[in-house]
Motif scaffolding. Structure first.
Motif, short mmCIF file in Angstrom:
data_model
loop_
_atom_site.label_atom_id
_atom_site.label_comp_id
_atom_site.label_asym_id
_atom_site.label_seq_id
_atom_site.Cartn_x
_atom_site.Cartn_y
_atom_site.Cartn_z
N LYS A 109 -8.22 5.17 0.22
CA LYS A 109 -9.26 5.97 1.11
C LYS A 109 -9.36 5.53 2.57
O LYS A 109 -9.87 6.44 3.33
CB LYS A 109 -10.55 5.56 0.29
CG LYS A 109 -10.69 6.59 -1.01
CD LYS A 109 -12.00 6.47 -1.56
CE LYS A 109 -12.11 6.65 -2.81
NZ LYS A 109 -13.61 6.28 -3.48
N ARG A 110 -8.80 4.52 2.76
CA ARG A 110 -8.74 3.84 4.24
C ARG A 110 -7.81 4.45 5.18
O ARG A 110 -7.81 4.45 6.41
CB ARG A 110 -8.76 2.32 4.23
CG ARG A 110 -10.01 1.74 3.26
CD ARG A 110 -10.02 0.22 3.43
NE ARG A 110 -10.05 -0.19 4.77
CZ ARG A 110 -10.10 -1.55 5.31
NH1 ARG A 110 -10.03 -2.41 4.33
NH2 ARG A 110 -10.19 -1.89 6.55
N LYS A 134 1.64 1.97 -3.76
CA LYS A 134 0.42 2.27 -4.30
C LYS A 134 0.20 3.69 -3.92
O LYS A 134 -0.42 4.43 -4.97
CB LYS A 134 -0.86 1.50 -3.76
CG LYS A 134 -0.67 0.18 -4.67
CD LYS A 134 -1.89 -0.92 -4.24
CE LYS A 134 -1.99 -1.46 -3.02
NZ LYS A 134 -2.73 -2.47 -2.92
N GLU A 190 -7.27 7.16 -8.98
CA GLU A 190 -7.74 6.71 -7.74
C GLU A 190 -7.25 5.32 -7.45
O GLU A 190 -7.32 4.49 -8.47
CB GLU A 190 -9.24 6.77 -7.92
CG GLU A 190 -9.94 6.56 -6.59
CD GLU A 190 -11.21 6.37 -6.69
OE1 GLU A 190 -12.06 5.47 -7.07
OE2 GLU A 190 -11.89 7.65 -6.62
N PRO A 222 -8.72 2.83 -4.76
CA PRO A 222 -9.92 2.93 -3.63
C PRO A 222 -9.26 2.46 -2.25
O PRO A 222 -9.70 3.12 -1.24
CB PRO A 222 -10.73 1.61 -4.36
CG PRO A 222 -10.53 1.73 -5.87
CD PRO A 222 -9.10 1.87 -5.90
N CYS A 223 -8.39 1.39 -2.01
CA CYS A 223 -7.89 1.15 -0.85
C CYS A 223 -7.15 2.26 -0.18
O CYS A 223 -7.14 2.26 1.32
CB CYS A 223 -6.92 -0.10 -0.84
SG CYS A 223 -5.25 0.04 -1.67
N ILE A 238 0.80 -1.27 -0.10
CA ILE A 238 -0.12 -0.06 -0.06
C ILE A 238 0.74 1.44 0.07
O ILE A 238 0.33 2.42 -0.52
CB ILE A 238 -0.94 0.08 1.16
CG1 ILE A 238 -2.14 0.96 0.74
CG2 ILE A 238 -0.37 0.29 2.42
CD1 ILE A 238 -3.48 0.41 1.80
#
Lengths: 354, 106
Positions: free
Chosen positions: B104-105, B89, B99, B101-102, B86
């Motif tokens: 955003k966490r 990423k 974007e 998506p993960c 991550i």
């Protein structure tokens, strides 16, 4: 002595063709696609390219440098840890380990987490476990992470499901009852697909894959299209729709999506409704005829997929697994013809991925 | 793709036609297909422009191995200290303006 070209039949076994027989098979395969799929034939230079591909004696072939495409993988990482049902080799590894192997050893561009049963219905009660697997992959992987499963419509009919079985009703002439049962199955299937997909969206999955779509015909296709439409409007999932077969069976026969009749659709027609629903990737299928040669099957497959790629506005990731896309119907595909089918699908089929 | 044993199916396709994932730039091009529905030529050009390389370099591991390390977007070999998972990423999202998506966490 006449020249003989070593190739294979659609069941994987070796056969030999003369140069003329090879060209005849390629032309006949393309002609069959034209006749059945109502698509344009291959150009003469494309037939010549395929002749060169199959005449070349090299053990494996590939695309030209710079023509490489993106790989997505339905059936997920099951092929490493599962049993023969997924062509699996039974490695004693967890799914997250398998995912990393696909990323770092096999150098895949994307990969998928999936359940060994690989259907949305059995995933629903264990979706928390499935979402945890996706989360683990998202933390440690760099490549995009999909969750994937099959609509597997048959699981909703008796004896496996709650609804009357259309395959029992139709032979008895109970056509309306069979149609009604399929619509009930479609609603239940759609609810399961939405439930699982929303959980994957919540944990941050890059995408969701609906694999072997329309395996049970037009009602299943409709359920997937309506699911895609809702997910595209309400989540940020990238949505892949991979088909089960080359044309949509009219098991119901009267269903439409936005005014287009689903039964009988071929890939170049399927992709338009999939686009309209809001999907991001489309996976067309062309079935392999195991009684014809691989050159015949490859020519037929790329003729159909080329037209699908031409009319598409979204990326096309053609299915080239066992028994589709010109690949022999054999669980241990020979690399000589597999790589030729692969290269032909890219260079002639003009796909964006496999 | 589809079913078939890993050697005969997955590895054979990867060698014949695949972009090469994080060994080259396949994950980056894939992200543009997934997020923006870009067809392959458009996705490759977009990524090449962002990386300031030629389209022909995207599938070349000798170019991409060092560039990926320089950009810290995840490399194929296990380099201590290099961004992975991550972390990588997050750099990819900034580099490609895409974007993930993960993220955003976080």
């Amino acid at each position: 002595m006449s020249v003989r070209i070593r190739t294979r039949m659609g069941d994987g076994y070796v056969t030999e063709l003369t140069p003329q027989e090879l060209r005849d098979d390629l032309v006949a395969g393309s002609a069959d696609a034209v006749k059945r799929g109502k698509v344009p034939p291959l150009e003469e230079n494309e037939i010549d390219w395929l002749v060169d591909l199959f005449t070349n004696p090299s053990r494996i072939m590939g695309v030209e440098p710079g023509h490489e495409v993106i790989l997505t993988k339905d059936g997920s990482v099951n092929t490493l840890y599962s049993a023969q049902l997924s062509s699996g080799v039974g490695l004693p590894l967890g799914r997250e380990q398998c995912f990393r192997i696909f990323e770092r050893a096999f150098c895949f561009d994307t990969m998928e987490i999936g359940h060994p049963d690989y259907s949305y219905k059995p995933v629903k009660p264990i979706v928390a476990l499935e979402a945890t697997g996706v989360e683990q992959a998202l933390l440690t992987a760099v490549i995009p992470v999909f969750y994937g499963a099959m609509p597997n419509f048959g699981l909703y009919a008796q004896p496996d499901g709650p609804f009357p079985n259309p395959a029992d009703l139709l032979p008895r002439g109970e056509v309306e009852a069979a149609r009604e049962a399929q619509m009930q199955m479609a609603e239940a299937c759609k609810a399961d697909m939405l439930y699982v997909s929303r959980m994957m969206a919540m944990v941050g999955s890059d995408g969701i894959n609906f694999d072997t779509t329309a395996s049970t015909g037009d009602a299943e296709f409709l359920a997937v299209l309506e699911t895609v439409e809702e997910l595209a409007a309400t989540t940020d999932l990238a949505i892949e729709v991979g088909m089960a077969a080359e044309f949509v069976l009219g098991f119901h026969g009267q269903l439409e999506y936005k005014g287009k009749r689903l039964a009988g659709m071929w890939p170049h027609q399927q992709v338009k409704v999939v686009e309209e629903a809001g999907a991001h990737l489309f996976g067309p299928v062309v079935n392999t005829n195991s009684r014809k040669s691989v050159p015949w099957n490859v020519a037929r497959a790329v003729t159909i997929v080329k037209e699908c790629s031409r009319v598409a506005t979204i990326p096309i990731h053609a299915n080239v697994g066992m028994g589709v896309g010109g690949v022999p119907m054999f669980e241990v595909p020979p690399a000589d013809v597999l790589t030729r089918a692969s290269a032909a699908m890219v260079e002639i089929g003009r796909v964006d991925g496999l | 793709m589809g079913t078939g044993d890993p050697y005969g199916m997955s590895i054979s396709h990867a060698l014949a036609s695949g972009m090469g994932g994080i060994r080259t730039s396949g994950d980056l091009v894939a992200r543009m297909q997934l997020r923006n529905k870009m067809r392959l030529p458009e996705a490759k050009k977009y990524v090449a422009d962002k990386l300031k390389v030629g389209v022909e370099d995207l599938g070349d591991s000798t170019v991409m191995r060092n560039l990926r390390q320089e950009l810290d977007i995840g490399v194929i070999t296990a380099v201590p200290g290099a961004r992975r998972g991550i972390e990588a990423k997050r750099n990819i999202a900034e580099l490609l303006d895409v974007e993930v998506p993960c993220l955003k966490r976080l």
